[in-house]
Motif scaffolding. Structure first.
Motif, PDB file in Angstrom:
ATOM      1  N   ILE A  34       2.550  43.414  -3.683  1.00  0.00           N
ATOM      2  CA  ILE A  34       2.906  43.459  -5.052  1.00  0.00           C
ATOM      3  C   ILE A  34       2.928  42.197  -5.829  1.00  0.00           C
ATOM      4  O   ILE A  34       2.257  42.049  -6.814  1.00  0.00           O
ATOM      5  N   ARG A  35       3.458  41.195  -5.079  1.00  0.00           N
ATOM      6  CA  ARG A  35       3.423  39.864  -5.562  1.00  0.00           C
ATOM      7  C   ARG A  35       1.927  39.205  -5.826  1.00  0.00           C
ATOM      8  O   ARG A  35       1.900  38.556  -6.800  1.00  0.00           O
ATOM      9  N   LYS A  36       1.172  39.597  -4.828  1.00  0.00           N
ATOM     10  CA  LYS A  36      -0.163  39.057  -4.984  1.00  0.00           C
ATOM     11  C   LYS A  36      -0.955  39.723  -6.164  1.00  0.00           C
ATOM     12  O   LYS A  36      -1.527  39.060  -7.009  1.00  0.00           O
ATOM     13  N   VAL A  37      -0.716  41.070  -6.197  1.00  0.00           N
ATOM     14  CA  VAL A  37      -1.104  41.585  -7.410  1.00  0.00           C
ATOM     15  C   VAL A  37      -0.765  41.152  -8.884  1.00  0.00           C
ATOM     16  O   VAL A  37      -1.534  40.850  -9.816  1.00  0.00           O
ATOM     17  N   THR A  38       0.675  40.806  -8.853  1.00  0.00           N
ATOM     18  CA  THR A  38       1.123  40.009 -10.100  1.00  0.00           C
ATOM     19  C   THR A  38       0.634  38.765 -10.385  1.00  0.00           C
ATOM     20  O   THR A  38       0.199  38.421 -11.690  1.00  0.00           O
ATOM     21  N   GLU A  39       0.343  38.207  -9.298  1.00  0.00           N
ATOM     22  CA  GLU A  39      -0.451  36.873  -9.352  1.00  0.00           C
ATOM     23  C   GLU A  39      -1.627  36.994 -10.193  1.00  0.00           C
ATOM     24  O   GLU A  39      -2.111  36.239 -10.917  1.00  0.00           O
ATOM     25  N   GLU A  40      -2.254  38.077  -9.785  1.00  0.00           N
ATOM     26  CA  GLU A  40      -3.802  38.344 -10.221  1.00  0.00           C
ATOM     27  C   GLU A  40      -3.589  38.506 -11.607  1.00  0.00           C
ATOM     28  O   GLU A  40      -4.430  37.935 -12.508  1.00  0.00           O
ATOM     29  N   LEU A  41      -2.522  39.438 -11.867  1.00  0.00           N
ATOM     30  CA  LEU A  41      -2.480  39.785 -13.371  1.00  0.00           C
ATOM     31  C   LEU A  41      -2.241  38.715 -14.129  1.00  0.00           C
ATOM     32  O   LEU A  41      -2.552  38.522 -15.217  1.00  0.00           O
ATOM     33  N   PHE A  42      -1.449  38.014 -13.718  1.00  0.00           N
ATOM     34  CA  PHE A  42      -0.865  36.602 -14.590  1.00  0.00           C
ATOM     35  C   PHE A  42      -2.071  35.799 -14.947  1.00  0.00           C
ATOM     36  O   PHE A  42      -2.328  35.689 -15.830  1.00  0.00           O
ATOM     37  N   GLY A  43      -2.978  35.783 -14.135  1.00  0.00           N
ATOM     38  CA  GLY A  43      -4.292  35.088 -14.369  1.00  0.00           C
ATOM     39  C   GLY A  43      -4.977  35.426 -15.419  1.00  0.00           C
ATOM     40  O   GLY A  43      -5.638  35.034 -16.415  1.00  0.00           O
ATOM     41  N   CYS A  44      -5.355  36.794 -15.379  1.00  0.00           N
ATOM     42  CA  CYS A  44      -5.924  37.808 -16.219  1.00  0.00           C
ATOM     43  C   CYS A  44      -5.391  37.907 -17.587  1.00  0.00           C
ATOM     44  O   CYS A  44      -6.003  37.584 -18.533  1.00  0.00           O
ATOM     45  N   LEU A  45      -4.013  37.916 -17.530  1.00  0.00           N
ATOM     46  CA  LEU A  45      -3.482  38.073 -18.849  1.00  0.00           C
ATOM     47  C   LEU A  45      -3.297  36.415 -19.525  1.00  0.00           C
ATOM     48  O   LEU A  45      -3.536  36.482 -20.885  1.00  0.00           O
ATOM     49  N   SER A  46      -3.339  35.634 -18.688  1.00  0.00           N
ATOM     50  CA  SER A  46      -3.407  34.392 -19.236  1.00  0.00           C
ATOM     51  C   SER A  46      -4.945  33.885 -19.862  1.00  0.00           C
ATOM     52  O   SER A  46      -5.283  33.428 -21.033  1.00  0.00           O
ATOM     53  N   LEU A  47      -5.974  34.625 -19.354  1.00  0.00           N
ATOM     54  CA  LEU A  47      -7.367  34.296 -19.857  1.00  0.00           C
ATOM     55  C   LEU A  47      -7.317  35.294 -21.249  1.00  0.00           C
ATOM     56  O   LEU A  47      -7.844  34.665 -22.223  1.00  0.00           O
ATOM     57  N   ILE A  48      -6.823  36.370 -21.412  1.00  0.00           N
ATOM     58  CA  ILE A  48      -6.875  37.454 -22.552  1.00  0.00           C
ATOM     59  C   ILE A  48      -6.190  36.685 -23.825  1.00  0.00           C
ATOM     60  O   ILE A  48      -6.361  36.973 -24.817  1.00  0.00           O
ATOM     61  N   MET A  49      -5.066  35.971 -23.142  1.00  0.00           N
ATOM     62  CA  MET A  49      -4.382  35.309 -24.130  1.00  0.00           C
ATOM     63  C   MET A  49      -4.813  33.875 -24.838  1.00  0.00           C
ATOM     64  O   MET A  49      -4.102  33.201 -25.583  1.00  0.00           O
ATOM     65  N   GLY A  50      -6.069  33.540 -24.211  1.00  0.00           N
ATOM     66  CA  GLY A  50      -6.563  32.266 -24.710  1.00  0.00           C
ATOM     67  C   GLY A  50      -5.956  31.016 -24.049  1.00  0.00           C
ATOM     68  O   GLY A  50      -6.017  30.078 -24.709  1.00  0.00           O
ATOM     69  N   LEU A  51      -5.398  31.460 -22.818  1.00  0.00           N
ATOM     70  CA  LEU A  51      -4.615  30.083 -22.118  1.00  0.00           C
ATOM     71  C   LEU A  51      -5.634  29.683 -20.800  1.00  0.00           C
ATOM     72  O   LEU A  51      -6.408  30.312 -20.403  1.00  0.00           O
ATOM     73  N   GLU A  52      -5.169  28.727 -20.414  1.00  0.00           N
ATOM     74  CA  GLU A  52      -5.779  28.268 -19.153  1.00  0.00           C
ATOM     75  C   GLU A  52      -5.212  29.297 -18.040  1.00  0.00           C
ATOM     76  O   GLU A  52      -4.273  30.103 -18.224  1.00  0.00           O
ATOM     77  N   LYS A  53      -6.003  29.704 -17.068  1.00  0.00           N
ATOM     78  CA  LYS A  53      -5.676  30.763 -16.095  1.00  0.00           C
ATOM     79  C   LYS A  53      -4.655  30.763 -15.271  1.00  0.00           C
ATOM     80  O   LYS A  53      -3.967  31.740 -15.094  1.00  0.00           O
ATOM     81  N   ASP A  54      -3.994  29.445 -15.046  1.00  0.00           N
ATOM     82  CA  ASP A  54      -2.784  29.466 -14.325  1.00  0.00           C
ATOM     83  C   ASP A  54      -1.518  29.228 -15.130  1.00  0.00           C
ATOM     84  O   ASP A  54      -0.374  28.926 -14.635  1.00  0.00           O
ATOM     85  N   THR A  55      -1.788  29.438 -16.418  1.00  0.00           N
ATOM     86  CA  THR A  55      -0.648  29.174 -17.411  1.00  0.00           C
ATOM     87  C   THR A  55       0.658  30.126 -17.017  1.00  0.00           C
ATOM     88  O   THR A  55       1.683  29.496 -16.939  1.00  0.00           O
ATOM     89  N   LEU A  56       0.427  31.247 -16.903  1.00  0.00           N
ATOM     90  CA  LEU A  56       1.513  32.143 -16.724  1.00  0.00           C
ATOM     91  C   LEU A  56       2.127  32.101 -15.527  1.00  0.00           C
ATOM     92  O   LEU A  56       3.443  32.039 -15.295  1.00  0.00           O
ATOM     93  N   LEU A  57       1.367  31.837 -14.267  1.00  0.00           N
ATOM     94  CA  LEU A  57       1.921  31.470 -13.024  1.00  0.00           C
ATOM     95  C   LEU A  57       2.738  30.281 -12.988  1.00  0.00           C
ATOM     96  O   LEU A  57       3.512  30.270 -12.264  1.00  0.00           O
ATOM     97  N   GLY A  58       2.182  29.314 -13.839  1.00  0.00           N
ATOM     98  CA  GLY A  58       2.829  28.101 -13.927  1.00  0.00           C
ATOM     99  C   GLY A  58       4.488  28.275 -14.564  1.00  0.00           C
ATOM    100  O   GLY A  58       5.128  27.406 -14.316  1.00  0.00           O
ATOM    101  N   LEU A  59       4.432  29.172 -15.545  1.00  0.00           N
ATOM    102  CA  LEU A  59       5.654  29.499 -16.136  1.00  0.00           C
ATOM    103  C   LEU A  59       6.676  30.142 -15.057  1.00  0.00           C
ATOM    104  O   LEU A  59       7.800  30.303 -15.427  1.00  0.00           O
ATOM    105  N   HIS A  60       6.090  30.717 -13.926  1.00  0.00           N
ATOM    106  CA  HIS A  60       7.096  31.210 -12.939  1.00  0.00           C
ATOM    107  C   HIS A  60       6.909  30.448 -11.444  1.00  0.00           C
ATOM    108  O   HIS A  60       6.675  31.094 -10.625  1.00  0.00           O
ATOM    109  N   GLU A  61       7.268  29.367 -11.777  1.00  0.00           N
ATOM    110  CA  GLU A  61       7.290  28.461 -10.503  1.00  0.00           C
ATOM    111  C   GLU A  61       8.297  28.953  -9.237  1.00  0.00           C
ATOM    112  O   GLU A  61       7.927  28.829  -8.337  1.00  0.00           O
TER     113      GLU A  61
END
Length: 352
Positions: A173-200
């Motif tokens: 599930i953690r891997k799924v979440t990391e994928e979703l964070f990347g997708c969510l970052s893109l649709i929010m107009g951010l760099e793909k690793d933005t949300l994951l970076g906020l979850h160091e």
């Protein structure tokens, strides 16, 4: 029968034991108020409209699927995910291990009773006021990541395969979440690793829920309507029992299970980061007269030191004002866990 007058029953925290002792008993602390029942609006006709997304397409950058994700987060706050890469055996095995734990004798389960200092274990996870109505469910809450938050003595030793399934399932599930964070970052107009970076140091908690059957399901609520206080939640539920419902257009829409799929919902923190573009949605669980039910939820949070506020890139792209105050996530989490989650009470405190 509403209550059998047995003080031990009235004070019991464990619904499963109440049902085992007397299936026709509903203690007063669990009875819904008539005014709450009067507010129920059945919107089952919309169940087929809840979005279903293909994670393989999302991960490959499929524009149509990414647009569906954007719409799902804006319009529903919930969606189901298929082709997520987690083997059916892992999903089914985790649910079976969960059911096997809850079917242990109460003397065995209470070895892992909820520990208020470590905030995990078997039993009621949130303080409940004397006049509050209790949920018709039992739970086991475990903190998984960072690993120093774990409390190994509260991880059940039985069934023997329990710990192995928890480790494998949570890693998937953690891997799924990391994928979703990347997708969510893109649709929010951010760099793909933005949300994951906020979850160091991404915090992860697992809550295993057991919902017993009830002789009068209209009189009780398995899980009080609430939103989740993290970034996103990923849930697996029984394939053949519908219990989860989400608030939509003033009514309640059932989330009908898709075999071997995952249910994902927006949490309060994603709502704040997106400045209200995406909404954390109230959801609840209702009771069945015929079948017990199991669900397993993983909650993903930023580190307690992360400052939560609308992201600057989001504000620059929007035409409306900043809607939320800045708050350290640890402070947000602390005030949220001082009482049981109900409605959107927690996030409303931080709206401007």
């Amino acid at each position: 029968m509403v209550s059998n007058g047995d003080p031990a029953v009235e004070k019991s925290e464990f619904i499963q034991e109440i049902v085992r002792r007397n299936p026709s008993c509903i203690p007063e602390r669990y009875l819904r108020r008539e005014e709450d029942k009067a507010k129920d609006v059945d919107m089952s006709a919309l169940a087929d409209d809840i979005p279903v997304l293909d994670l393989t397409l999302l991960s490959n950058g499929n524009k149509e699927e990414l647009q569906k994700l954007d719409n799902a987060c804006k319009d529903w706050g919930f969606f189901q995910v298929t082709n997520h890469g987690i083997a059916a055996e892992a999903l089914q095995g985790t649910k079976k291990a969960t059911g096997d734990f809850f079917n242990l004798p109460i003397q065995e389960k209470t070895k892992y009773s909820f520990h208020p200092e470590f905030k995990q274990g078997y039993g009621q996870p949130f303080p409940v006021a004397e006049n509050e109505i209790l949920d018709w469910s039992d739970s086991l809450l475990l903190l998984l990541y960072p690993s120093q938050n774990r409390c190994p003595e509260l991880w059940p030793a039985r069934p023997p395969e329990f710990r192995g399934f928890v480790e494998a399932y949570s890693a998937g599930i953690r891997k799924v979440t990391e994928e979703l964070f990347g997708c969510l970052s893109l649709i929010m107009g951010l760099e793909k690793d933005t949300l994951l970076g906020l979850h160091e140091e991404m915090m992860t908690a697992m809550r295993m829920n057991y919902y017993p059957l009830c002789c009068r399901p209209d009189q009780v609520m398995d899980l009080t309507p609430h939103t989740d206080v993290g970034t996103i939640t990923v849930l697996t539920q029984d394939d053949d029992v519908t219990g989860l419902q989400i608030r939509h257009n003033g009514g309640w829409v059932p989330v009908e299970p898709l075999p071997n799929s995952l249910v994902v919902n927006v949490g309060d923190i994603l709502e704040i980061w997106s400045n209200g573009k995406y909404k954390s949605i109230e959801h609840r669980a209702v009771t069945s007269e015929a079948r017990e039910r199991i669900s397993v939820a993983l909650f993903f949070y930023p580190n307690t030191e992360v400052e939560i506020e609308p992201l600057e890139d989001i504000l620059a792209a929007q035409e409306w004002r900043r809607m939320y105050k800045k708050v350290k996530y640890g402070d947000y989490l602390k005030q949220a866990t001082q009482r049981r989650m109900q409605g959107k009470t927690h996030i409303l405190k931080f709206k401007i």
